[in-house]
Scaffold this motif. Structure first.
Motif, mmCIF file in Angstrom:
data_model
loop_
_atom_site.group_PDB
_atom_site.id
_atom_site.type_symbol
_atom_site.label_atom_id
_atom_site.label_comp_id
_atom_site.label_asym_id
_atom_site.label_seq_id
_atom_site.Cartn_x
_atom_site.Cartn_y
_atom_site.Cartn_z
ATOM 1 N N LEU A 1 1.872 4.536 -14.086
ATOM 2 C CA LEU A 1 1.116 4.458 -12.842
ATOM 3 C C LEU A 1 -0.011 3.438 -12.953
ATOM 4 O O LEU A 1 -0.228 2.636 -12.042
ATOM 5 N N ALA B 1 -2.532 -4.675 -7.628
ATOM 6 C CA ALA B 1 -3.832 -5.295 -7.351
ATOM 7 C C ALA B 1 -3.730 -6.817 -7.293
ATOM 8 O O ALA B 1 -4.462 -7.463 -6.534
ATOM 9 N N GLU C 1 -0.509 0.176 -10.631
ATOM 10 C CA GLU C 1 -1.785 -0.086 -9.938
ATOM 11 C C GLU C 1 -2.312 -1.489 -10.266
ATOM 12 O O GLU C 1 -2.745 -2.219 -9.373
ATOM 13 N N ASP D 1 0.826 -1.215 0.000
ATOM 14 C CA ASP D 1 0.000 0.000 0.000
ATOM 15 C C ASP D 1 0.854 1.257 0.000
ATOM 16 O O ASP D 1 0.532 2.234 -0.668
ATOM 17 N N GLU E 1 -2.851 -7.841 -3.590
ATOM 18 C CA GLU E 1 -3.607 -7.303 -2.462
ATOM 19 C C GLU E 1 -3.956 -8.357 -1.424
ATOM 20 O O GLU E 1 -3.985 -8.072 -0.237
ATOM 21 N N ARG F 1 2.361 1.708 -3.482
ATOM 22 C CA ARG F 1 1.345 2.204 -4.408
ATOM 23 C C ARG F 1 1.100 3.703 -4.191
ATOM 24 O O ARG F 1 1.048 4.466 -5.150
ATOM 25 N N GLU F 2 0.991 4.135 -2.948
ATOM 26 C CA GLU F 2 0.743 5.548 -2.667
ATOM 27 C C GLU F 2 1.938 6.410 -3.055
ATOM 28 O O GLU F 2 1.776 7.478 -3.661
ATOM 29 N N ARG G 1 1.888 6.798 -6.756
ATOM 30 C CA ARG G 1 0.865 7.759 -7.183
ATOM 31 C C ARG G 1 1.381 9.191 -7.062
ATOM 32 O O ARG G 1 1.264 9.992 -7.994
#
Length: 95
Positions: A70, A78, A74, A38, A81, A41-42, A45
């Protein structure tokens, strides 16, 4: 504008070369560092959106290649996850 690639190791040990139109990636990641999924990913971004905006400031349009990168990050994230403790390692920077 100096572009660069950064290489990441996904939880399945696959290494992927990622693109950025700006060296701003260096402000958000460190070579050898491992980030929880997480957080990776952030950070991606923020870094890639910032890079795309820098292109807009200089050339008058967003960098679609940064936004496409990006989207690939993402999508790849996924897939992991549901993997407990999934993390991503920054393998290298390439200017």
């Amino acid at each position: 504008m100096p572009e660069m690639h950064f290489h990441v190791r996904w939880p399945d040990e696959r290494i992927e070369a990622c693109y950025s139109p700006s060296l701003v990636i260096r402000d958000h990641f460190a070579v050898g560092a491992t980030y929880p999924l997480d957080e990776f990913r952030e950070r991606s971004r923020v870094a890639l959106t910032t890079a795309a905006e820098r292109v807009r400031e200089k050339y008058g349009f967003l960098c679609s290649r940064a936004l496409a990168q990006l989207a690939r990050i993402e999508a790849a994230a996924a897939r992991f996850e549901a993997t407990p403790g999934a993390s991503v390692t920054i393998v290298s920077f390439e200017d």
